[in-house]
Design a protein around this motif. Structure first.
Motif, PDB file in Angstrom:
ATOM      1  N   ASN A   1       0.812  -1.206   0.000  1.00 27.63           N
ATOM      2  CA  ASN A   1       0.000   0.000   0.000  1.00 27.63           C
ATOM      3  C   ASN A   1       0.852   1.266   0.000  1.00 27.63           C
ATOM      4  O   ASN A   1       2.077   1.225   0.128  1.00 27.63           O
ATOM      5  CB  ASN A   1      -0.936  -0.015   1.210  1.00 27.63           C
ATOM      6  N   PHE A   2       0.180   2.396  -0.151  1.00 28.06           N
ATOM      7  CA  PHE A   2       0.837   3.695  -0.290  1.00 28.06           C
ATOM      8  C   PHE A   2       1.599   4.087   0.979  1.00 28.06           C
ATOM      9  O   PHE A   2       2.744   4.547   0.916  1.00 28.06           O
ATOM     10  CB  PHE A   2      -0.232   4.746  -0.622  1.00 28.06           C
ATOM     11  N   PHE A   3       0.977   3.904   2.133  1.00 22.49           N
ATOM     12  CA  PHE A   3       1.618   4.269   3.400  1.00 22.49           C
ATOM     13  C   PHE A   3       1.225   3.244   4.469  1.00 22.49           C
ATOM     14  O   PHE A   3       0.063   2.845   4.559  1.00 22.49           O
ATOM     15  CB  PHE A   3       1.173   5.669   3.846  1.00 22.49           C
ATOM     16  N   THR A   4       2.197   2.823   5.270  1.00 22.36           N
ATOM     17  CA  THR A   4       1.932   1.870   6.340  1.00 22.36           C
ATOM     18  C   THR A   4       2.661   2.298   7.611  1.00 22.36           C
ATOM     19  O   THR A   4       3.680   3.002   7.557  1.00 22.36           O
ATOM     20  CB  THR A   4       2.393   0.447   5.971  1.00 22.36           C
ATOM     21  N   TYR A   5       2.130   1.850   8.728  1.00 20.67           N
ATOM     22  CA  TYR A   5       2.799   2.071  10.015  1.00 20.67           C
ATOM     23  C   TYR A   5       2.721   0.796  10.840  1.00 20.67           C
ATOM     24  O   TYR A   5       1.815  -0.033  10.683  1.00 20.67           O
ATOM     25  CB  TYR A   5       2.161   3.234  10.782  1.00 20.67           C
ATOM     26  N   GLU A   6       3.688   0.627  11.726  1.00 21.67           N
ATOM     27  CA  GLU A   6       3.721  -0.477  12.672  1.00 21.67           C
ATOM     28  C   GLU A   6       4.278   0.056  13.996  1.00 21.67           C
ATOM     29  O   GLU A   6       5.313   0.730  13.998  1.00 21.67           O
ATOM     30  CB  GLU A   6       4.618  -1.619  12.176  1.00 21.67           C
ATOM     31  N   VAL A   7       3.623  -0.269  15.090  1.00 19.96           N
ATOM     32  CA  VAL A   7       4.128   0.088  16.406  1.00 19.96           C
ATOM     33  C   VAL A   7       3.769  -1.038  17.372  1.00 19.96           C
ATOM     34  O   VAL A   7       2.622  -1.492  17.403  1.00 19.96           O
ATOM     35  CB  VAL A   7       3.566   1.445  16.890  1.00 19.96           C
ATOM     36  N   GLY A   8       4.770  -1.519  18.121  1.00 17.31           N
ATOM     37  CA  GLY A   8       4.517  -2.666  18.984  1.00 17.31           C
ATOM     38  C   GLY A   8       5.324  -2.632  20.259  1.00 17.31           C
ATOM     39  O   GLY A   8       6.300  -1.883  20.401  1.00 17.31           O
ATOM     40  N   VAL A   9       4.900  -3.465  21.183  1.00 18.00           N
ATOM     41  CA  VAL A   9       5.590  -3.646  22.462  1.00 18.00           C
ATOM     42  C   VAL A   9       5.975  -5.120  22.553  1.00 18.00           C
ATOM     43  O   VAL A   9       5.117  -6.005  22.411  1.00 18.00           O
ATOM     44  CB  VAL A   9       4.694  -3.236  23.645  1.00 18.00           C
ATOM     45  N   PHE A  10       7.265  -5.384  22.835  1.00 17.99           N
ATOM     46  CA  PHE A  10       7.788  -6.748  22.838  1.00 17.99           C
ATOM     47  C   PHE A  10       8.628  -6.995  24.092  1.00 17.99           C
ATOM     48  O   PHE A  10       9.024  -6.048  24.784  1.00 17.99           O
ATOM     49  CB  PHE A  10       8.639  -6.980  21.587  1.00 17.99           C
ATOM     50  N   ASN A  11       8.890  -8.279  24.357  1.00 18.03           N
ATOM     51  CA  ASN A  11       9.706  -8.620  25.521  1.00 18.03           C
ATOM     52  C   ASN A  11      11.083  -7.974  25.453  1.00 18.03           C
ATOM     53  O   ASN A  11      11.629  -7.543  26.459  1.00 18.03           O
ATOM     54  CB  ASN A  11       9.869 -10.143  25.636  1.00 18.03           C
ATOM     55  N   GLY A  12      11.650  -7.903  24.264  1.00 14.99           N
ATOM     56  CA  GLY A  12      12.981  -7.336  24.099  1.00 14.99           C
ATOM     57  C   GLY A  12      14.038  -8.421  24.055  1.00 14.99           C
ATOM     58  O   GLY A  12      14.272  -9.102  25.058  1.00 14.99           O
ATOM     59  N   GLY A  13      14.676  -8.572  22.893  1.00 13.27           N
ATOM     60  CA  GLY A  13      15.660  -9.640  22.741  1.00 13.27           C
ATOM     61  C   GLY A  13      17.058  -9.162  22.458  1.00 13.27           C
ATOM     62  O   GLY A  13      17.961  -9.972  22.275  1.00 13.27           O
ATOM     63  N   GLY A  14      17.270  -7.838  22.398  1.00 15.82           N
ATOM     64  CA  GLY A  14      18.591  -7.326  22.094  1.00 15.82           C
ATOM     65  C   GLY A  14      18.915  -7.431  20.617  1.00 15.82           C
ATOM     66  O   GLY A  14      18.103  -7.882  19.801  1.00 15.82           O
ATOM     67  N   ASP A  15      20.140  -7.020  20.250  1.00 19.21           N
ATOM     68  CA  ASP A  15      20.566  -7.103  18.860  1.00 19.21           C
ATOM     69  C   ASP A  15      20.607  -8.561  18.400  1.00 19.21           C
ATOM     70  O   ASP A  15      21.188  -9.423  19.051  1.00 19.21           O
ATOM     71  CB  ASP A  15      21.951  -6.478  18.701  1.00 19.21           C
ATOM     72  N   ASN A  16      19.945  -8.804  17.270  1.00 16.78           N
ATOM     73  CA  ASN A  16      19.863 -10.137  16.667  1.00 16.78           C
ATOM     74  C   ASN A  16      19.151 -11.152  17.544  1.00 16.78           C
ATOM     75  O   ASN A  16      19.283 -12.348  17.367  1.00 16.78           O
ATOM     76  CB  ASN A  16      21.257 -10.674  16.305  1.00 16.78           C
TER      77      ASN A  16
END
Length: 513
Positions: free
Chosen positions: A253-268
């Protein structure tokens, strides 16, 4: 009927004789008699013909009602059969509205309701690799890898509830890659809950079987991997048009957004070994747009630009600090287990944020992709008494060209015709090149208050990699890949020296359906 005709003829003869004045017993001259007899014979013949014609006419009139009755009966039977056919057709149409639909093709095996509101699809993927090191001063081992072995279920229930369940048995481990439910009553506000890709890295968000190269570049290793959480996402169409739901990761689509809250796993991170050890949560967001989509400027229609970022504050979390590997060789180049002086174990302790600009461009057979990431995190090596602000950066730029002329896309290449040497069909061929760099903050190796996080002889300070690749798409599901990558390192050897360059040639046979 014949008797009646004879009587009529006799009566007619008598009548004619009476009219003509000739009596049966009266004599006349021979000539007159002959003439009169001849005349009577002609009249009788004519009368007989008329009577026979009348008889035929009477017979036809007698049979006509019978024929009419039979015709009417036949017509009634035809009408009954036609109505029966109409009823059967109506029943078949009604049954088709509720009959399940079975499909087996390039996108797997699926069962769905007739209206498409409910479906179950079975899919699978296999990636079998071979890695061979050239001029191998690092003593890395040539090997065959089963990089990916997945089988998964996906589908939809009650029209607005999509799901995906995907375990992976590749890389000598078993893990649950994806397990989520996506609720999408409104294209501008959908909710995804479960284990999923964190919306940060552009190349990470690309399909796991769609990448131009066998392995993702360095920016992906400074971004979150899959993690458990909840994400709100939405899609918007160009003004005057209507947005279409395109799943939890939308590049249509023309424009999309995503925003979420996660446990957090660090880099990679994260994988199956990750567990939530504190109340810290990672917030991640991403904005993406196709600014020239359907604008009439064909050369810019496939341009996409975006910005992503994340923020978290882990509390002395050791599990979120991950080692970093070379892309194609998959050999460790930053090892957080090889600690320096005064450090017992490296942990994430304090603010961690990322900034991630990204873009791609596809036009006909041409393709470009680029991204950059700054990952800034506070690390400790002595239980939280001393902190190091580690600012790591990575970037990549890659270009590709489809030699056989098919469209180059972010979702891989679809050949016009499948490989079939018996019919003179050869599939599609794509050539690609890439440059990628990774820089590790110097403070990672610099002593602070007598604490040195990492041993500089065990981890590099910078890595620069160039790669070339060829992708032969035998058909929509099967791809044969060949990549060559050269990596030069700064640091990573004893006495402050540089680790020997890594040269690796790798191939892959990939099957996805």
């Amino acid at each position: 009927m014949r008797t009646n005709n004879v009587l009529l003829l006799t009566a007619a003869i008598n009548g004619l004789l009476a009219v003509s004045g000739i009596q049966p017993a009266t004599a006349s001259t021979a000539k007159e008699k002959d003439e009169k007899i001849e005349l009577l014979e002609r009249r009788l013949l004519l009368l007989e013909q008329r009577l026979e014609a009348a008889e035929r006419n009477n017979t036809e009139h007698t049979k006509a009602p019978v024929a009419d009755d039979k015709l009417q009966a036949l017509d009634q039977k035809v009408k009954i059969l036609e109505r029966k056919h109409e009823v059967d057709k109506e029943i078949a149409i009604e049954n088709a509205k509720t009959a399940p639909v079975f499909e087996a093709g390039p996108k797997g095996v699926s069962f769905s309701s007739a209206d498409g509101s409910n479906s179950v699809r079975l899919r699978s993927s296999i990636q079998a690799d071979g890695r061979f090191f050239v001029d191998n001063e690092s003593k890395a081992k040539d090997r065959f890898d089963l990089r990916q072995a997945r089988i998964w279920l996906e589908g939809r229930f009650w029209k607005y509830f999509d799901y995906k369940l995907m375990p992976d048995f590749g890389s000598n481990q078993t893990l649950l890659a994806d397990a989520y439910v996506d609720v999408h009553y409104f294209p501008y506000a959908s909710l995804n809950v479960g284990k999923q890709k964190v919306p940060i890295s552009l190349e990470r968000l690309q399909g796991d079987s769609d990448g131009t190269f066998m392995e993702r570049a360095y920016p992906t290793y400074l971004a979150s991997n899959r993690d458990i959480g909840v994400k709100l996402h939405g899609s918007f169409a160009r003004p005057g048009e209507k947005a279409q739901y395109a799943g939890p990761i939308d590049f249509r689509n023309f424009f999309t957004y995503e925003v979420g809250v996660f446990n957090g796993g660090g880099d990679n991170g994260a994988d199956n070994t990750d567990k939530e050890n504190d109340d810290n949560k990672e917030v991640a967001a991403r904005l993406w747009a196709h600014p020239f989509q359907n604008s009439g400027i064909a050369v810019l229609d496939g341009l996409g630009v975006g910005i992503a970022g994340s923020w978290e504050v882990p509390n002395n979390n050791k599990t979120t600090v991950k080692n970093i590997k070379t892309p194609l060789g998959q050999n460790t180049l930053v090892d957080y287990t090889k600690v320096g002086t005064g450090t017992t174990e490296v942990a994430a302790d304090g603010e961690h944020y990322r900034i991630y600009p990204q873009a791609y461009w596809f036009y006909g057979p041409y393709g470009l992709l680029g991204e950059y990431v700054l990952s800034s995190q506070q690390l400790t090596g002595d239980g939280g008494n001393t902190h190091i602000q580690q600012d790591n950066t990575a970037w990549q730029i890659q270009a590709s060209y489809v030699v056989t002329g098919e469209n180059n896309t972010f979702q891989s290449v679809k050949p016009r015709s499948p490989f079939d040497p018996f019919s003179g069909q050869w599939g599609a061929l794509q050539l690609a090149t890439r440059w990628s760099e990774l820089s590790i903050d110097k403070d990672t190796y610099r002593p602070v208050n007598g604490v040195q996080l990492l041993d500089p002889s065990g981890s590099i300070r910078k890595a620069s990699s160039w790669a070339i690749g060829a992708n032969w798409f035998l058909n929509q599901n099967t791809r044969l890949m060949a990549d060559y990558e050269n990596t030069h390192f700064t640091g990573g050897a004893k006495n402050g020296g540089d680790r020997p360059a890594e040269n690796v040639f790798s191939t892959r046979l990939q099957l996805v359906f």
